[in-house]
Design a protein around this motif. Structure first.
Motif, PDB file in Angstrom:
ATOM      1  N   TYR A  34       0.832  -1.206   0.000  1.00 42.55           N
ATOM      2  CA  TYR A  34       0.000   0.000   0.000  1.00 42.55           C
ATOM      3  C   TYR A  34       0.868   1.257   0.000  1.00 42.55           C
ATOM      4  CZ  TYR A  34      -3.942  -3.057   0.839  1.00 42.55           C
ATOM      5  OH  TYR A  34      -4.889  -4.049   0.701  1.00 42.55           O
ATOM      6  N   ASP A  35       1.945   1.232   0.791  1.00 39.00           N
ATOM      7  CA  ASP A  35       2.871   2.367   0.822  1.00 39.00           C
ATOM      8  C   ASP A  35       3.509   2.576  -0.554  1.00 39.00           C
ATOM      9  OD1 ASP A  35       2.477   2.626   3.610  1.00 39.00           O
ATOM     10  OD2 ASP A  35       4.209   1.332   4.051  1.00 39.00           O
ATOM     11  N   LEU A  36       3.975   1.474  -1.152  1.00 43.31           N
ATOM     12  CA  LEU A  36       4.613   1.575  -2.468  1.00 43.31           C
ATOM     13  C   LEU A  36       3.621   2.071  -3.507  1.00 43.31           C
ATOM     14  CD1 LEU A  36       7.017   1.243  -4.323  1.00 43.31           C
ATOM     15  CD2 LEU A  36       6.514  -1.222  -4.439  1.00 43.31           C
ATOM     16  N   SER A  37       2.404   1.598  -3.448  1.00 47.15           N
ATOM     17  CA  SER A  37       1.366   2.059  -4.370  1.00 47.15           C
ATOM     18  C   SER A  37       1.130   3.560  -4.226  1.00 47.15           C
ATOM     19  CB  SER A  37       0.065   1.293  -4.119  1.00 47.15           C
ATOM     20  OG  SER A  37      -0.952   1.752  -4.974  1.00 47.15           O
ATOM     21  N   ALA A  38       1.110   4.048  -2.983  1.00 46.62           N
ATOM     22  CA  ALA A  38       0.916   5.487  -2.749  1.00 46.62           C
ATOM     23  C   ALA A  38       2.077   6.297  -3.329  1.00 46.62           C
ATOM     24  CB  ALA A  38       0.759   5.759  -1.259  1.00 46.62           C
ATOM     25  N   LEU A  39       3.301   5.802  -3.164  1.00 46.49           N
ATOM     26  CA  LEU A  39       4.464   6.496  -3.731  1.00 46.49           C
ATOM     27  C   LEU A  39       4.400   6.530  -5.255  1.00 46.49           C
ATOM     28  CD1 LEU A  39       7.295   5.058  -1.451  1.00 46.49           C
ATOM     29  CD2 LEU A  39       6.415   7.418  -1.469  1.00 46.49           C
ATOM     30  N   LEU A  40       3.980   5.426  -5.841  1.00 49.47           N
ATOM     31  CA  LEU A  40       3.846   5.380  -7.305  1.00 49.47           C
ATOM     32  C   LEU A  40       2.742   6.330  -7.781  1.00 49.47           C
ATOM     33  CD1 LEU A  40       4.317   1.546  -7.688  1.00 49.47           C
ATOM     34  CD2 LEU A  40       5.774   3.284  -8.747  1.00 49.47           C
ATOM     35  N   GLN A  41       1.668   6.414  -7.038  1.00 51.10           N
ATOM     36  CA  GLN A  41       0.581   7.351  -7.358  1.00 51.10           C
ATOM     37  C   GLN A  41       1.106   8.784  -7.346  1.00 51.10           C
ATOM     38  OE1 GLN A  41      -2.798   6.688  -8.048  1.00 51.10           O
ATOM     39  NE2 GLN A  41      -3.050   8.871  -8.411  1.00 51.10           N
ATOM     40  N   PRO A  49      -2.050  -1.700  -5.105  1.00 53.21           N
ATOM     41  CA  PRO A  49      -1.349  -2.630  -4.210  1.00 53.21           C
ATOM     42  C   PRO A  49      -1.486  -4.090  -4.656  1.00 53.21           C
ATOM     43  CG  PRO A  49      -2.570  -1.022  -2.923  1.00 53.21           C
ATOM     44  CD  PRO A  49      -2.960  -0.815  -4.360  1.00 53.21           C
ATOM     45  N   SER A  50      -2.654  -4.458  -5.146  1.00 56.67           N
ATOM     46  CA  SER A  50      -2.855  -5.839  -5.608  1.00 56.67           C
ATOM     47  C   SER A  50      -1.987  -6.137  -6.825  1.00 56.67           C
ATOM     48  CB  SER A  50      -4.326  -6.098  -5.932  1.00 56.67           C
ATOM     49  OG  SER A  50      -4.770  -5.220  -6.956  1.00 56.67           O
ATOM     50  N   ALA A  51      -1.787  -5.138  -7.680  1.00 54.62           N
ATOM     51  CA  ALA A  51      -0.922  -5.322  -8.851  1.00 54.62           C
ATOM     52  C   ALA A  51       0.542  -5.433  -8.434  1.00 54.62           C
ATOM     53  CB  ALA A  51      -1.114  -4.182  -9.843  1.00 54.62           C
ATOM     54  N   ILE A  52       0.948  -4.686  -7.410  1.00 53.84           N
ATOM     55  CA  ILE A  52       2.319  -4.797  -6.883  1.00 53.84           C
ATOM     56  C   ILE A  52       2.538  -6.205  -6.336  1.00 53.84           C
ATOM     57  CG2 ILE A  52       3.922  -3.991  -5.095  1.00 53.84           C
ATOM     58  CD1 ILE A  52       2.589  -1.181  -5.486  1.00 53.84           C
ATOM     59  N   ALA A  53       1.545  -6.719  -5.613  1.00 54.78           N
ATOM     60  CA  ALA A  53       1.651  -8.083  -5.090  1.00 54.78           C
ATOM     61  C   ALA A  53       1.787  -9.088  -6.232  1.00 54.78           C
ATOM     62  CB  ALA A  53       0.435  -8.407  -4.218  1.00 54.78           C
ATOM     63  N   LYS A  54       1.061  -8.862  -7.323  1.00 58.06           N
ATOM     64  CA  LYS A  54       1.171  -9.752  -8.488  1.00 58.06           C
ATOM     65  C   LYS A  54       2.553  -9.649  -9.127  1.00 58.06           C
ATOM     66  CE  LYS A  54      -3.683 -10.113  -9.738  1.00 58.06           C
ATOM     67  NZ  LYS A  54      -4.701  -9.849 -10.764  1.00 58.06           N
ATOM     68  N   VAL A  55       3.110  -8.441  -9.189  1.00 54.52           N
ATOM     69  CA  VAL A  55       4.472  -8.273  -9.704  1.00 54.52           C
ATOM     70  C   VAL A  55       5.425  -9.114  -8.866  1.00 54.52           C
ATOM     71  CG1 VAL A  55       6.412  -6.637  -9.874  1.00 54.52           C
ATOM     72  CG2 VAL A  55       4.146  -5.989 -10.736  1.00 54.52           C
ATOM     73  N   GLU A  56       5.310  -9.008  -7.558  1.00 49.29           N
ATOM     74  CA  GLU A  56       6.211  -9.710  -6.650  1.00 49.29           C
ATOM     75  C   GLU A  56       6.053 -11.227  -6.705  1.00 49.29           C
ATOM     76  OE1 GLU A  56       5.635  -7.935  -2.808  1.00 49.29           O
ATOM     77  OE2 GLU A  56       6.683  -6.093  -3.394  1.00 49.29           O
TER      78      GLU A  56
END
Length: 150
Positions: A34-41, A49-56
């Motif tokens: 969620y933090d990383l998603s906010a920084l990317l936003q 955040p769900s897409a970041i989890a899929k990347v990982e």
């Protein structure tokens, strides 16, 4: 009736490196997805955040824009996401399109220092010079000076 889509599974070596490295750096920085998603936003490259989890998990591809945005907000260079975190000549890494190479050679190439192909002793074909000309801007090329003995 719709057929469920098959899960994407990243199978290339570099894609696997990106998946592992995004998680590694995110966790070391103490960030949640969620933090990383906010920084990317904030950076203008929104990724949920769900897409970041899929990347990982290696279930979502990362395009070039995603890669550079991830590197920027994680405060690393793009090669830190592309390659394993080792530069030992004794360790082999796999690079998509190249195959297995020594980790030191992979980092030299990713950092723009040397071509990924082995250079023959004496470099009769001028491979290093060609690499410098095509891969680096003029101010960042190695400077070749004549020896003082000449």
């Amino acid at each position: 009736m719709t057929t469920p889509r098959a899960r994407t599974q990243i199978t290339d070596d570099t894609g696997k490196n990106v998946a592992l490295n995004v998680r590694r750096v995110r966790e070391r920085r103490g960030l949640s997805t969620y933090d990383l998603s906010a920084l990317l936003q904030e950076a203008g490259r929104p990724i949920a955040p769900s897409a970041i989890a899929k990347v990982e998990r290696g279930e979502r591809r990362v395009d070039v824009g995603d890669l550079t945005a991830l590197a920027a907000v994680l405060r690393v260079n793009p090669s830190a996401l592309l390659l394993p975190l080792t530069d030992s000549a004794a360790e082999t890494v796999h690079i998509t399109g190249v195959g297995a190479v020594g980790a030191d050679a992979a980092w030299d190439w990713a950092d723009g220092e040397m071509p990924i192909q082995r250079i023959e002793p004496g470099d009769p074909a001028g491979e290093l010079l060609q690499f410098q000309v095509y891969a680096r801007p003029p101010g960042r090329r190695m400077q070749f000076y004549p020896s003082e003995e000449s």
